[in-house]
Write an enzyme that holds these catalytic residues in place. Sequence first.
Site, PDB file in Angstrom:
ATOM      1  CB  CYS A 290      35.665  50.071  -3.539  1.00  0.00           C
ATOM      2  SG  CYS A 290      36.720  50.099  -4.997  1.00  0.00           S
ATOM      3  CG  MET A 291      32.422  51.984  -0.366  1.00  0.00           C
ATOM      4  SD  MET A 291      31.399  53.408   0.094  1.00  0.00           S
ATOM      5  CE  MET A 291      30.095  53.321  -1.156  1.00  0.00           C
TER       6      MET A 291
END
Length: 415
Positions: free
Chosen positions: A403-404
């Site tokens: 996600c990051m």
Amino acid sequence: MAASPLGVWSEVGKLHQVMVCAPGLAHERLTPSNCAELLFDDVLWVDEAKKHHAEFVAELRSYDVEVLEMHKLLEETLDTPGGRDFILDYKLLDRNVGAGIGGELRHWFNEMPTARLAELLIGGLPFAEIPKGLGHGTIDAMREVYGPSAFALRPLPNTQYARDNSAWIYGGVSLNPMRMPARHQETLLTRAIYNYHPRFAQADFKFWYGNTDEEPGLAALEGGDIMPIGKGIVLVGMGERTTWQGVSQLAMRLFEEGAATKVIIAAMAKERASMHLDTVLTFLDADKVTAYPKVVDTIRPIVLHPSTSTAPFDVELPTESFLEVVAKALGIGAFEVIETGGDTYAAAREQWDDANNVVAIEPGVVVAYDRNKHTNAKLRAAGVEVVEIGSAELGRGRGGGHCMTCPIVREAVDY
């Protein structure tokens, strides 16, 4: 300019360039009273989150990944001809800040250092921090009535999860209309970066979707649901955050441009714990994935093909499981599936803590949160190199290494 042509050609090929967004002012604006609205489960210990994010970036760079930081890209975009106007023209519309104050805010913004403006565009601006007297009394009234709790510009703490507001798919990018109101204005910033920053403005790539002022209606797309896996195949989760209206338009555009051979939709239950496909499934190697079976085994696959009629695409509803359909499309016998580790309780906790949300740096090498000991042990036992990073604060918005990161340049893998 990027050292390699821009584009993401797989989920596990050698990663060359990513965009991230470090925790900062937006997270300092989180409070117990607003964190749920801003999609965080709790407030963060921001200094610890910054430390662990810096460690994450350092690990990526140790594998020769070029890491671009969104705050810096935004600052540089604001200094380009057209970039600042593009952002402020939209951010200061009456529908975003209220009637009668946009012009005075713009004048004030144009007098402040560019780095500070970039910080506020992501970090948010409370009425309480605007100089007294601006806004013909409106801002003073809001400050008096609401104190520090009302924002002229809402903070965007979910930019930490850079995967979602844009997604590079083979030789182009989708600018994604986000599902939740707390994230709606993120995509404006990435759209400005890709259109005006010198690194991208002169680069050779296409906008598959979203580079328009058209309102999205019911269309929602988020990058955690989008995976270009190779051979022109794109996986798209369709659950809590991505809608059929978004998936179908993206597929249509990809087929019109000849950019995809098929789009395999993962129809999922609409639950926060599995808000995106990448919260329950990520790739470890060309033929190896980690998955949370409690959710992945319930996914219904829908396969979209380029149209053979007047319809925008052909639709197939397979009877096989989702992973069987994906393996068949890639031409491999079956995936080696490493399931979330531990007993029933541990597996549920580790999935919640992003055990299956790992990001591949290259085939067989992934970054994972250190707290997911059971799953990480299973990955290592399966021959995967696991690079662990601190996780106590970074996951409070429900996202791990996958996600990051917003991959911008990633190599293909052979199938």
